[in-house]
Write a protein that holds these residues in place. Sequence first.
Motif, mmCIF file in Angstrom:
data_model
loop_
_atom_site.group_PDB
_atom_site.id
_atom_site.type_symbol
_atom_site.label_atom_id
_atom_site.label_comp_id
_atom_site.label_asym_id
_atom_site.label_seq_id
_atom_site.Cartn_x
_atom_site.Cartn_y
_atom_site.Cartn_z
ATOM 1 N N GLY A 136 -2.520 10.078 -3.399
ATOM 2 C CA GLY A 136 -3.198 9.035 -4.170
ATOM 3 C C GLY A 136 -2.293 7.953 -4.727
ATOM 4 N N SER A 137 -1.205 8.331 -5.417
ATOM 5 C CA SER A 137 -0.330 7.307 -5.995
ATOM 6 C C SER A 137 1.129 7.601 -5.659
ATOM 7 C CB SER A 137 -0.484 7.275 -7.518
ATOM 8 O OG SER A 137 0.145 8.422 -8.071
ATOM 9 N N HIS B 91 3.572 7.572 -7.681
ATOM 10 C CA HIS B 91 4.139 8.454 -8.691
ATOM 11 C C HIS B 91 3.852 9.922 -8.342
ATOM 12 C CE1 HIS B 91 5.566 9.828 -12.529
ATOM 13 N NE2 HIS B 91 4.456 10.549 -12.651
ATOM 14 N N SER C 281 0.850 -1.198 0.000
ATOM 15 C CA SER C 281 0.000 0.000 0.000
ATOM 16 C C SER C 281 0.884 1.246 0.000
ATOM 17 C CB SER C 281 -0.904 0.003 1.230
ATOM 18 O OG SER C 281 -0.153 0.339 2.380
ATOM 19 N N LEU C 282 0.358 2.315 -0.511
ATOM 20 C CA LEU C 282 1.121 3.565 -0.568
ATOM 21 C C LEU C 282 1.497 4.037 0.839
ATOM 22 C CD1 LEU C 282 2.357 5.922 -2.083
ATOM 23 C CD2 LEU C 282 0.086 6.974 -2.239
ATOM 24 N N GLU D 127 -2.453 2.165 -5.368
ATOM 25 C CA GLU D 127 -2.974 3.521 -5.188
ATOM 26 C C GLU D 127 -3.782 3.573 -3.907
ATOM 27 O OE1 GLU D 127 -4.812 5.227 -8.570
ATOM 28 O OE2 GLU D 127 -3.033 4.934 -9.801
#
Length: 700
Positions: free
Chosen positions: A557-558, A560, A531-532, A618
Amino acid sequence: MSLAETPVESLSAEAAAAELERLARELAEHDQRYFQDDAPLISDGDYDALKHRNLAIEARFPELVRPDSPSRRVGAAVSEAFAAVPHGVPMLSLDNAFSAGDVEDFVRRVKRFLALDATPIRLTAEPKIDGLSASLTYVSGRLVRAATRGDGRVGEDVTANILTIADIPKTLLGDDIPDRIEIRGEVYIAHADFAAMNSAAEAAGERTYANPRNAAAGSLRQIDARVTASRPLRFFAYAWGETSAPLGATQTEALERLASFGFSTNPLSKTVTDVEGLLGAYQDLEARRSDLDYDIDGVVYKIDRLDWQERLGAVGRTPRWAIAHKFPAEQARTRLLGIDIQVGRTGALTPVAKLQPVTVGGVVVRNATLHNADEIARKDICVGDMVIVQRAGDVIPQIVGAVASERPASAEPYAFPTICPCELQTAVTQEMTGAGVLTVVRRCTGELACPYQKIEHLKHFVSRRAFDIEGLGEKQLAGFFQDDWISEPADIFRLAIKDAQSLKKLKDREGAGETSVKNLFAAIESRRTISLARFIFGLGIRHVGETTAQTLARGYGSAHAFLTAMDQVAAGDPTAIEDLDALDQIGTAVVEACKAFFGESHTRDLVQRLFDELTVLEAEAPRADTAVAGKTVVFTGALERLTRDEAKAQAERLGAKVASSVSKKTDIVVAGPGAGSKLKTAAELGVRILSEDEWIALIG
Ligand SMILES: [Zn+2]
């Protein structure tokens, strides 16, 4: 002036909270080093000063007292390596007297308490042995259990180790022995034995101890009793806890009984009748101190009559019937040859003074602590100075100050390094508390790339709340780290490849079976998708705990988006910084920590290498379809149906933001019994106020 030096009376509430946080952390660290690692970093005097400062701040801001406040702890947490032993009668800690006036006060207080103004009272004066307190329980005359003092209420079971000490009787002598009795005293090491023990350890390339007390503590708290048996431990008995039959009417009689049981009692103890007698005994012992073959750090005075001791009782954990009169610190003058910087496992830089060897209180001193940069500046110490070194009956010696008249013309003020001595040569920053206040600590910004800090970061990375890799605990990790199989998080995910390529396979190296190696690889593989929030938390960014990591995950959220934003933050992009700062509960400290962390190129590269190994999920978008979605909620007062953590987690799952203080932005305040100022503020601001039941009804 740094925060740590701000007088208590000029602290704002915010600064006080930050100071209490720092003190709690620092004292916990020192306790750990002192009690569990037996390797203290600061002198007792400095430790006491920290404790006093904490108490003074708490007295001024009682509402800021922390749940982990050092004032709520006495002594050490019990190490998990030993079984816990609750003491039947708590092992109290003595109050200290530092002057003749303190001693007079003590006697006056006792007389007043007992209403004995004119009656002379007899007192004992016993040398205070600088060792490690122990409690020995005898049943039917046989030693059945032995424990360390621990925190005074619960000690550690060291029975097997105590049984190896020659002058502790395994069976009590005499025929009139209480059925059950707990004897107390001090485990110590004599000077001559200490010197021999340290030189043998040095010759064998093993660790040496700073002083006899640490050596005694370290020797007694060995997991393997055979090691303890090889150490020259001794014991003086001076007190008792629970006993099934009284030992006498006075302390003196009781000490004689202890001796008759077969214990060594200190031959220098004596009985006196007034303050002059006490002070005479003190001067006498102080004069003989350097000739004794063991360390004493003061004299303990006790009311001789045991019925009076009982009447006097204790205030909290401190008996009214005894006091420890401490000897002043021993000092010497010597030349400061240089200042070395040591980097701790959390990246803190500690300056250590290199001294022209000098004897202080019978011990040759070569190094002394200088604590931190501010301390060097405050004491105005230059390399080359003639300095005063102090040993306060204990631990690592410290530098009191420099002799200004003997400063060499060439001496220059010491410039604290701005670059870490680690191979990365990364910048050194001044540490900030969670509240965004600068502290005296200087830290290497290399974090998980810094060779000194790596192992702590890796331990954090695999810990339960982070990547939680089964079969890769601290112990296994330390082994892999030592052998260079793992030196950064990404290496964990390359372990299987490394094993395939290695001539020395993991199963041979670990002595493990094929299955357990397979299981380890499977456990690692299963965490390749993460998980992030765990990814962010696992990085171990300063001030980014689990909750903050969740906030960041939800906010970006992500992975990246998160990494892109962090690169912008590190580059000083004002919009990116503003966005980060705008997230709920994110303040200056986190912003600064992220800036430093991602701005350090070694660290950033290392994060990239890790990221390339992983699939980071995400973050779940917050729910938008509930009654509380998008609302800011504050919980205050006691909750009866949910714990605070449950309530918070539930609210967040339903898309609400949980804040800790009430402001105009607050939508709902859930108030339970005992709600105070937050409820008042909410009412003033016209914020919607709900009871716990109403809240539960609202969220369904
Ligand atoms: Zn470093």
